[in-house]
Motif scaffolding. Structure first.
Motif, PDB file in Angstrom:
ATOM      1  N   ARG A  85      37.529 -46.564 140.583  1.00 35.34           N
ATOM      2  CA  ARG A  85      37.527 -47.316 139.331  1.00 35.34           C
ATOM      3  C   ARG A  85      38.176 -48.683 139.485  1.00 35.34           C
ATOM      4  NH1 ARG A  85      39.395 -42.720 134.994  1.00 35.34           N
ATOM      5  NH2 ARG A  85      37.604 -41.344 135.294  1.00 35.34           N
ATOM      6  N   ALA A  86      39.076 -48.814 140.430  1.00 34.75           N
ATOM      7  CA  ALA A  86      39.767 -50.091 140.629  1.00 34.75           C
ATOM      8  C   ALA A  86      38.781 -51.190 141.001  1.00 34.75           C
ATOM      9  CB  ALA A  86      40.837 -49.951 141.706  1.00 34.75           C
ATOM     10  N   MET A  87      37.829 -50.858 141.859  1.00 31.53           N
ATOM     11  CA  MET A  87      36.845 -51.859 142.268  1.00 31.53           C
ATOM     12  C   MET A  87      35.947 -52.249 141.089  1.00 31.53           C
ATOM     13  SD  MET A  87      34.451 -51.823 145.608  1.00 31.53           S
ATOM     14  CE  MET A  87      32.894 -51.179 145.063  1.00 31.53           C
ATOM     15  N   ALA A  88      35.516 -51.258 140.310  1.00 29.20           N
ATOM     16  CA  ALA A  88      34.663 -51.545 139.160  1.00 29.20           C
ATOM     17  C   ALA A  88      35.411 -52.354 138.107  1.00 29.20           C
ATOM     18  CB  ALA A  88      34.144 -50.244 138.561  1.00 29.20           C
ATOM     19  N   SER A  89      36.644 -51.984 137.829  1.00 29.06           N
ATOM     20  CA  SER A  89      37.442 -52.708 136.830  1.00 29.06           C
ATOM     21  C   SER A  89      37.765 -54.124 137.291  1.00 29.06           C
ATOM     22  CB  SER A  89      38.737 -51.954 136.541  1.00 29.06           C
ATOM     23  OG  SER A  89      38.465 -50.690 136.009  1.00 29.06           O
ATOM     24  N   GLY A  90      38.119 -54.262 138.557  1.00 29.19           N
ATOM     25  CA  GLY A  90      38.406 -55.592 139.096  1.00 29.19           C
ATOM     26  C   GLY A  90      37.190 -56.504 139.056  1.00 29.19           C
ATOM     27  N   ALA A  91      36.024 -55.953 139.387  1.00 33.39           N
ATOM     28  CA  ALA A  91      34.790 -56.743 139.343  1.00 33.39           C
ATOM     29  C   ALA A  91      34.454 -57.134 137.907  1.00 33.39           C
ATOM     30  CB  ALA A  91      33.645 -55.958 139.968  1.00 33.39           C
ATOM     31  N   TYR A  92      34.689 -56.232 136.973  1.00 37.40           N
ATOM     32  CA  TYR A  92      34.410 -56.524 135.557  1.00 37.40           C
ATOM     33  C   TYR A  92      35.296 -57.658 135.049  1.00 37.40           C
ATOM     34  CZ  TYR A  92      34.145 -55.862 130.519  1.00 37.40           C
ATOM     35  OH  TYR A  92      33.995 -56.067 129.175  1.00 37.40           O
ATOM     36  N   PHE A  93      36.600 -57.544 135.284  1.00 40.32           N
ATOM     37  CA  PHE A  93      37.507 -58.597 134.826  1.00 40.32           C
ATOM     38  C   PHE A  93      37.272 -59.899 135.584  1.00 40.32           C
ATOM     39  CE2 PHE A  93      40.079 -54.956 133.272  1.00 40.32           C
ATOM     40  CZ  PHE A  93      40.071 -55.324 131.938  1.00 40.32           C
ATOM     41  N   GLY A  94      36.945 -59.807 136.864  1.00 40.74           N
ATOM     42  CA  GLY A  94      36.627 -61.007 137.641  1.00 40.74           C
ATOM     43  C   GLY A  94      35.391 -61.726 137.117  1.00 40.74           C
ATOM     44  N   SER A  95      34.389 -60.961 136.709  1.00 35.76           N
ATOM     45  CA  SER A  95      33.185 -61.590 136.175  1.00 35.76           C
ATOM     46  C   SER A  95      33.446 -62.230 134.815  1.00 35.76           C
ATOM     47  CB  SER A  95      32.041 -60.576 136.083  1.00 35.76           C
ATOM     48  OG  SER A  95      32.331 -59.571 135.146  1.00 35.76           O
TER      49      SER A  95
END
Length: 95
Positions: A47-57
């Motif tokens: 989930r860390a990768m998905a959450s980080g990508a979401y906030f990064g986008s």
């Protein structure tokens, strides 16, 4: 449908409104489970990768809209949070 003309005519304004809406949506779940548990769930394992990508986008969308003001780049970044949110939700549902 109401906001569709803003995407074409004023993508910068739409991107800012859309990003603020995404942030409000994410912060609304803090009231359901609490901030500590929410962030523990969001940044654990895959989930860390998905959450980080979401906030990064979302950060990229705001930067493209307010900082760079490049029409095509703003349009590309508008679709990113939707894709990332869908990706994050499917990752959360699997676990």
């Amino acid at each position: 449908m109401l906001m569709l003309p803003f995407i074409v005519l004023k993508p910068h304004k739409f991107a800012l409104s859309y990003s603020i809406g995404n942030l409000l949506m994410m912060s609304s779940t803090l009231f359901l489970v609490g901030p500590k548990r929410q962030f523990q769930n969001m940044f654990s394992g895959e989930r860390a990768m998905a959450s980080g990508a979401y906030f990064g986008s979302m950060i990229g969308t705001i930067y493209a809209a307010l900082g760079l003001r490049i029409y095509i780049l703003v349009l590309l970044f508008i679709g990113q949070p939707t894709f990332r949110r869908t990706w994050a939700m499917t990752n959360f549902a699997r676990q």
